[in-house]
Design a protein around this motif. Structure first.
Motif, mmCIF file in Angstrom:
data_model
loop_
_atom_site.group_PDB
_atom_site.id
_atom_site.type_symbol
_atom_site.label_atom_id
_atom_site.label_comp_id
_atom_site.label_asym_id
_atom_site.label_seq_id
_atom_site.Cartn_x
_atom_site.Cartn_y
_atom_site.Cartn_z
ATOM 1 N N SER A 8 8.445 3.644 -1.033
ATOM 2 C CA SER A 8 8.988 2.311 -1.322
ATOM 3 C C SER A 8 10.489 2.387 -1.544
ATOM 4 O O SER A 8 11.004 3.336 -2.130
ATOM 5 N N GLY A 9 11.165 1.370 -1.068
ATOM 6 C CA GLY A 9 12.611 1.272 -1.232
ATOM 7 C C GLY A 9 13.077 -0.066 -0.704
ATOM 8 O O GLY A 9 12.280 -0.971 -0.480
ATOM 9 N N ASP A 10 14.358 -0.169 -0.494
ATOM 10 C CA ASP A 10 14.928 -1.383 0.076
ATOM 11 C C ASP A 10 15.098 -1.199 1.578
ATOM 12 O O ASP A 10 15.267 -0.073 2.065
ATOM 13 N N GLY A 11 15.050 -2.300 2.304
ATOM 14 C CA GLY A 11 15.302 -2.244 3.733
ATOM 15 C C GLY A 11 16.638 -1.574 3.999
ATOM 16 O O GLY A 11 17.607 -1.827 3.301
ATOM 17 N N HIS A 35 -0.704 4.722 9.327
ATOM 18 C CA HIS A 35 0.570 4.285 8.751
ATOM 19 C C HIS A 35 0.605 2.768 8.811
ATOM 20 O O HIS A 35 0.440 2.178 9.877
ATOM 21 N N ILE A 36 0.803 2.158 7.652
ATOM 22 C CA ILE A 36 0.930 0.706 7.599
ATOM 23 C C ILE A 36 2.312 0.390 7.036
ATOM 24 O O ILE A 36 2.563 0.601 5.848
ATOM 25 N N PRO A 37 3.229 -0.075 7.895
ATOM 26 C CA PRO A 37 4.541 -0.495 7.385
ATOM 27 C C PRO A 37 4.418 -1.871 6.754
ATOM 28 O O PRO A 37 3.589 -2.687 7.151
ATOM 29 N N ASN A 38 5.253 -2.137 5.763
ATOM 30 C CA ASN A 38 5.245 -3.436 5.108
ATOM 31 C C ASN A 38 6.677 -3.760 4.716
ATOM 32 O O ASN A 38 7.269 -3.065 3.898
ATOM 33 N N TYR A 39 7.215 -4.787 5.331
ATOM 34 C CA TYR A 39 8.568 -5.228 4.987
ATOM 35 C C TYR A 39 8.690 -6.704 5.307
ATOM 36 O O TYR A 39 7.998 -7.233 6.167
ATOM 37 N N GLY A 40 9.558 -7.362 4.584
ATOM 38 C CA GLY A 40 9.741 -8.796 4.739
ATOM 39 C C GLY A 40 10.587 -9.137 5.947
ATOM 40 O O GLY A 40 11.046 -8.261 6.684
ATOM 41 N N VAL A 47 12.357 -5.507 0.228
ATOM 42 C CA VAL A 47 11.567 -4.313 -0.079
ATOM 43 C C VAL A 47 10.889 -3.810 1.194
ATOM 44 O O VAL A 47 10.366 -4.582 1.985
ATOM 45 N N SER A 48 10.940 -2.510 1.385
ATOM 46 C CA SER A 48 10.286 -1.852 2.501
ATOM 47 C C SER A 48 9.271 -0.867 1.936
ATOM 48 O O SER A 48 9.600 -0.046 1.080
ATOM 49 N N LEU A 49 8.026 -0.975 2.398
ATOM 50 C CA LEU A 49 6.957 -0.084 1.961
ATOM 51 C C LEU A 49 6.330 0.594 3.170
ATOM 52 O O LEU A 49 6.300 0.023 4.257
ATOM 53 N N ALA A 50 5.807 1.775 2.958
ATOM 54 C CA ALA A 50 5.047 2.472 3.988
ATOM 55 C C ALA A 50 3.825 3.098 3.317
ATOM 56 O O ALA A 50 3.957 3.867 2.375
ATOM 57 N N PHE A 51 2.662 2.710 3.794
ATOM 58 C CA PHE A 51 1.398 3.244 3.298
ATOM 59 C C PHE A 51 0.914 4.277 4.314
ATOM 60 O O PHE A 51 0.657 3.928 5.468
ATOM 61 N N ILE A 52 0.800 5.513 3.889
ATOM 62 C CA ILE A 52 0.394 6.601 4.776
ATOM 63 C C ILE A 52 -0.890 7.212 4.243
ATOM 64 O O ILE A 52 -0.992 7.537 3.060
ATOM 65 N N LYS A 53 -1.853 7.381 5.127
ATOM 66 C CA LYS A 53 -3.085 8.084 4.773
ATOM 67 C C LYS A 53 -3.230 9.244 5.748
ATOM 68 O O LYS A 53 -3.133 9.062 6.971
ATOM 69 N N ILE A 54 -3.438 10.432 5.210
ATOM 70 C CA ILE A 54 -3.581 11.651 6.011
ATOM 71 C C ILE A 54 -4.943 12.244 5.683
ATOM 72 O O ILE A 54 -5.294 12.398 4.513
#
Length: 162
Positions: A8-11, A35-40, A47-54
């Motif tokens: 998580s961070g800023d764009g 990988h699920i990116p999430n940003y406005g 806010v920029s988020l990235a959900f990663i599942k390995i």
């Protein structure tokens, strides 16, 4: 084995680039990755988020509500992901590293590379990826950028830390 990461961070802080590099490296090591990116809409500054599942098994459902590892690069992101934070998370928060980064003259524009290095070291310790592969992917992505030497310094500093 299943390992979940929330970045998580800023764009503009490179969250999506970090997630791409982590995913490439885990795939090269033979893991399944989602990988699920999430940003406005306001990609820079929001806010920029990235959900990663390995996982070493097929990933049937990519979403998760509990992360094993969380990266927090901004106050705005911290408030957005507060529901994901609990006592079981391994948390890398910029607030815990900022003074050390400043003292060692790591450029603010290379903080993301420092954290990629720290995360990579953790994931390599869990045999999820190979640090050499991660560095090769990083280098191929950033070597033509004018601040490559600063990024390399941040990577090396990350390898010497937590």
């Amino acid at each position: 084995m299943e390992y979940k990461i929330l970045l998580s961070g800023d764009g503009g802080q490179g969250i999506q680039t970090l997630s791409q590099l982590i995913c490439q490296s885990a795939i090269k090591s033979g893991f399944n990755v989602s990988h699920i990116p999430n940003y406005g809409l306001e990609q820079r500054g929001g806010v920029s988020l990235a959900f990663i599942k390995i996982s070493n098994k097929e990933i049937n459902y990519p979403k998760f509500s509990k992360a094993d590892l969380i990266l927090i690069l901004s106050d705005q992101a911290r408030s957005r992901i507060k529901n994901y934070i609990n006592s079981d998370n391994d948390i890398l928060d910029i607030l815990d590293f900022k003074q050390k980064l400043l003292e060692n003259k790591i450029s603010i524009f290379s903080y993301n590379v420092f954290f990629l290095s720290v995360i990579g070291k953790k994931l390599a310790g869990k045999k999820i990826l190979d640090l050499k592969d991660l560095f090769v992917f990083l280098k191929s992505k950033l070597i033509k950028k004018p601040n490559w030497e600063q990024n390399k310094q941040a990577w090396d500093f990350g390898q010497d830390n937590k």
